[in-house]
Motif scaffolding. Sequence first.
Motif, PDB file in Angstrom:
ATOM      1  N   GLU A  17       0.866  -1.167   0.000  1.00 50.20           N
ATOM      2  CA  GLU A  17       0.000   0.000   0.000  1.00 50.20           C
ATOM      3  C   GLU A  17       0.902   1.216   0.000  1.00 50.20           C
ATOM      4  O   GLU A  17       1.844   1.291   0.788  1.00 50.20           O
ATOM      5  CB  GLU A  17      -0.902  -0.001   1.232  1.00 50.20           C
ATOM      6  CG  GLU A  17      -1.943   1.084   1.151  1.00 50.20           C
ATOM      7  CD  GLU A  17      -2.855   1.159   2.365  1.00 50.20           C
ATOM      8  OE1 GLU A  17      -2.808   0.277   3.216  1.00 50.20           O
ATOM      9  OE2 GLU A  17      -3.606   2.140   2.428  1.00 50.20           O
ATOM     10  N   THR A  31       4.187  -6.151   2.392  1.00 49.29           N
ATOM     11  CA  THR A  31       4.069  -7.397   3.146  1.00 49.29           C
ATOM     12  C   THR A  31       4.448  -8.557   2.235  1.00 49.29           C
ATOM     13  O   THR A  31       4.064  -8.599   1.070  1.00 49.29           O
ATOM     14  CB  THR A  31       2.639  -7.631   3.645  1.00 49.29           C
ATOM     15  OG1 THR A  31       1.747  -7.321   2.595  1.00 49.29           O
ATOM     16  CG2 THR A  31       2.288  -6.786   4.817  1.00 49.29           C
ATOM     17  N   GLY A  33       4.075 -12.491   2.734  1.00 53.15           N
ATOM     18  CA  GLY A  33       3.563 -13.475   3.697  1.00 53.15           C
ATOM     19  C   GLY A  33       3.172 -12.733   4.958  1.00 53.15           C
ATOM     20  O   GLY A  33       2.407 -11.792   4.908  1.00 53.15           O
ATOM     21  N   SER A  36       6.221  -7.923   7.383  1.00 49.87           N
ATOM     22  CA  SER A  36       5.665  -6.650   6.961  1.00 49.87           C
ATOM     23  C   SER A  36       6.566  -5.504   7.406  1.00 49.87           C
ATOM     24  O   SER A  36       7.076  -5.518   8.521  1.00 49.87           O
ATOM     25  CB  SER A  36       4.276  -6.504   7.579  1.00 49.87           C
ATOM     26  OG  SER A  36       3.708  -5.321   7.185  1.00 49.87           O
ATOM     27  N   ILE A 106       7.221  -4.116  11.038  1.00 48.11           N
ATOM     28  CA  ILE A 106       5.892  -4.370  11.601  1.00 48.11           C
ATOM     29  C   ILE A 106       5.818  -5.812  12.088  1.00 48.11           C
ATOM     30  O   ILE A 106       5.311  -6.085  13.163  1.00 48.11           O
ATOM     31  CB  ILE A 106       4.786  -4.102  10.547  1.00 48.11           C
ATOM     32  CG1 ILE A 106       4.866  -2.674  10.009  1.00 48.11           C
ATOM     33  CG2 ILE A 106       3.409  -4.410  11.092  1.00 48.11           C
ATOM     34  CD1 ILE A 106       4.390  -1.602  10.936  1.00 48.11           C
ATOM     35  N   HIS A 107       6.329  -6.717  11.280  1.00 45.75           N
ATOM     36  CA  HIS A 107       6.373  -8.117  11.716  1.00 45.75           C
ATOM     37  C   HIS A 107       7.485  -8.826  10.968  1.00 45.75           C
ATOM     38  O   HIS A 107       7.622  -8.661   9.773  1.00 45.75           O
ATOM     39  CB  HIS A 107       5.021  -8.793  11.442  1.00 45.75           C
ATOM     40  CG  HIS A 107       4.930 -10.144  12.079  1.00 45.75           C
ATOM     41  ND1 HIS A 107       4.687 -10.287  13.409  1.00 45.75           N
ATOM     42  CD2 HIS A 107       5.085 -11.377  11.580  1.00 45.75           C
ATOM     43  CE1 HIS A 107       4.685 -11.588  13.700  1.00 45.75           C
ATOM     44  NE2 HIS A 107       4.927 -12.269  12.614  1.00 45.75           N
TER      45      HIS A 107
ATOM     46  N   THR B  41      -0.091  -9.732  13.612  1.00 43.20           N
ATOM     47  CA  THR B  41      -0.150 -11.188  13.498  1.00 43.20           C
ATOM     48  C   THR B  41       0.049 -11.867  14.850  1.00 43.20           C
ATOM     49  O   THR B  41      -0.633 -12.833  15.162  1.00 43.20           O
ATOM     50  CB  THR B  41       0.935 -11.663  12.524  1.00 43.20           C
ATOM     51  OG1 THR B  41       0.931 -10.805  11.408  1.00 43.20           O
ATOM     52  CG2 THR B  41       0.706 -13.077  12.082  1.00 43.20           C
ATOM     53  N   PHE B 284      -1.827  -7.762  10.344  1.00 44.48           N
ATOM     54  CA  PHE B 284      -1.700  -6.509   9.613  1.00 44.48           C
ATOM     55  C   PHE B 284      -1.982  -6.706   8.131  1.00 44.48           C
ATOM     56  O   PHE B 284      -2.677  -5.926   7.510  1.00 44.48           O
ATOM     57  CB  PHE B 284      -0.290  -5.977   9.822  1.00 44.48           C
ATOM     58  CG  PHE B 284      -0.037  -4.672   9.156  1.00 44.48           C
ATOM     59  CD1 PHE B 284      -0.647  -3.523   9.619  1.00 44.48           C
ATOM     60  CD2 PHE B 284       0.814  -4.592   8.074  1.00 44.48           C
ATOM     61  CE1 PHE B 284      -0.409  -2.324   9.015  1.00 44.48           C
ATOM     62  CE2 PHE B 284       1.057  -3.388   7.466  1.00 44.48           C
ATOM     63  CZ  PHE B 284       0.446  -2.256   7.930  1.00 44.48           C
ATOM     64  N   ALA B 285      -1.447  -7.815   7.592  1.00 46.00           N
ATOM     65  CA  ALA B 285      -1.604  -8.067   6.162  1.00 46.00           C
ATOM     66  C   ALA B 285      -3.080  -8.223   5.803  1.00 46.00           C
ATOM     67  O   ALA B 285      -3.529  -7.767   4.747  1.00 46.00           O
ATOM     68  CB  ALA B 285      -0.842  -9.322   5.770  1.00 46.00           C
ATOM     69  N   MET B 288      -5.214  -4.967   5.708  1.00 46.85           N
ATOM     70  CA  MET B 288      -4.903  -3.982   4.682  1.00 46.85           C
ATOM     71  C   MET B 288      -6.115  -3.784   3.771  1.00 46.85           C
ATOM     72  O   MET B 288      -6.694  -4.752   3.307  1.00 46.85           O
ATOM     73  CB  MET B 288      -3.715  -4.466   3.860  1.00 46.85           C
ATOM     74  CG  MET B 288      -2.902  -3.341   3.330  1.00 46.85           C
ATOM     75  SD  MET B 288      -1.307  -3.903   2.804  1.00 46.85           S
ATOM     76  CE  MET B 288      -1.740  -4.673   1.293  1.00 46.85           C
TER      77      MET B 288
END
Lengths: 219, 432
Positions: A17, A31, A33, A36, A106-107, B41, B284-285, B288
């Motif tokens: 995004e 991201t 998988g 992220s 983020i992850h 997640t 999070f994914a 979106m």
Amino acid sequence: MEACGSSSVSLREFGCEQSLLSRPDGSASFTQGDTSVLAAVYGPAEVKVSKEIYDRATLEVLIQPKVGLPGVRERSQEQCVRETCEASLLLTLHPRSSLTLILQVIHDAGSLLSCCLNAACMALMDAGLPMSCLFCGVTCAIDTDGQIITDPTAAQEKESRALMTFAVDSKDRKVLMSLTKGSFSVHELQQCIAVSQKASEKIFQFYRDSVRRRYSKTL
Amino acid sequence: MKDTPLSNCERDFLLKAIEEKKRLDGRQTYDYRKMKITFGTDYGCCFVDLGKTRVMAQVSCELVAPKESRPNEGIMFFNIELSPMASPAFEPGRQSELSVKLNRQLERCLRNSKCIDTESLCVVSGEKVWQIRVDVHMLNHDGNLMDAASIAAITALCHFRRPDVGIQGDEVTVYSAEERDPIPLSIYHMPISVSFSFFQQGTYLLVDPCEREERVMDGLLMIAMNKHREICSIQSSGGIMLLKEQVMRCSKIASVKVSEITELISKALENDKKARKAGGRCGFAESMPQERITALKMDETPVEMTDVTDRASDIIQRAEAPPQTVPSPVVPVPGVGQVGQGLQNSWGLEEEDEEEEENDNSGEEQEEKVTKMEEEQHEKEESRGGDVVEISDSEEEEVVILHPETPDKTPKNTGPSSHQKRAAASKKRQKK
């Protein structure tokens, strides 16, 4: 054990995004998988006198980990990302100015550096900075059987014998940056580079699709 | 990088609008911006969007030794990161005044209000307790960071699950999520901070100021309250004098806002719980937005590997073979390391004699090397010997002419051993 080409090589699903943050000049979240990364770019802007370079822009890259303060690992990743960005950005067009690229993890579920690189490229694109080419990051792992895995998850990374991350440019599919861990033969390295170049085509296609969608009139 | 300054026109416009009870984004005086709570997640990761302000909180835990004064209480640690991502004015790695203020307020709001049962975090009294760490990252600064941070932190704490521990005798076992279900923290109440900004020396009041409004405000009042209408902390900054009635009014507004926000948090937590129970992917994914034009998602794609092996071997074949011979370092005696490849000191003349003696003792291999060195030195001496210029007013009293005789023109291809003898001989002559 030599790596042999297997057919079950794939990239996890990607998502991206762009311009999701209002303050930065360019921002993107990428991201792969579950991994992220959120990237934001500020600049070209005023530069501190101590960091000023008279013939080009100063690029600063910051990677913020999710827990705790940035350490040595983040510093080394920052350097990898910075060198890749410097290779593709036309920094001479903005002398005596500063560019700041901030990457927020983020992850982390494997292939973090390649996700950082992809997020960085998307954010730079969103900021509209002049670049000579685009770049993308691909992580390859060689497992104990000698199989190449692209875009490994955290578990696959842990079990792998060698881990390599390449930044590939969009023009000639050349390797802009490589970071490796573990032991591997020259043949395996060349195979991984070849695989990354193949995988990069998919990622560049994704970049193209996402930009096309962004500038389309309908969804 | 400096923040963009606010022009006088903008300032006047904003103040005039506030006087007319209007806000830039069309909100009413007591309205909050649109709030969105999403989860990451893993457990204990929460994103809060308050209008354009965006904050991420992550809770993590660690087994540590407790504080000596409180041996059976867990430790809470809060850290607000003013990442330069949020605003160009935030510098990395520096504790600014704002970050200290926000950190302190969050601590007062969540730790000092005793909303978390720290005693339940004790594993072995006086030895091992859980340290709960809350990292709050500011991602986008559009005003009212404190409210967003407090909501994110308390939601993340509610969402967090710590691993289960088992104690058998002296052994403490931490079970992974696969072995035993992780345990949520015990939370008594949820304090939420509500910010009020004052303009024109407290004449006008706004709830949830945006970034522009924060820049022109005179004072700020932050009230942390839970849904039972208990005030957990109150802080006024900016140095304005507030009347008792104003504070009372603010606390009344806060109680309404807090109950609304608490409801929203519980709803978000419940939705997430349902999603996790259903076993679907969450995080999070997944959160979106798909309908946005700026976002795109692509499914898992295979990568072709058909000609990869051929290509790799082709490149390797075309590449030049690396040199097989590796220049091996000469080791005079096994177990001896040296720097500078055994070059001899050519500074003092006295030392050379000693070195020669040393050389005689060592093995043949080294002797050859040394003789080469000597040869070089000899040649140097020869060349120097030819054109020595004596300067009469030199400060040095003794002038040593390195090679007083006429240089002997022996061909270079003579054996090294004979050469060395000559070299040694020539040196002895010099001594005399």
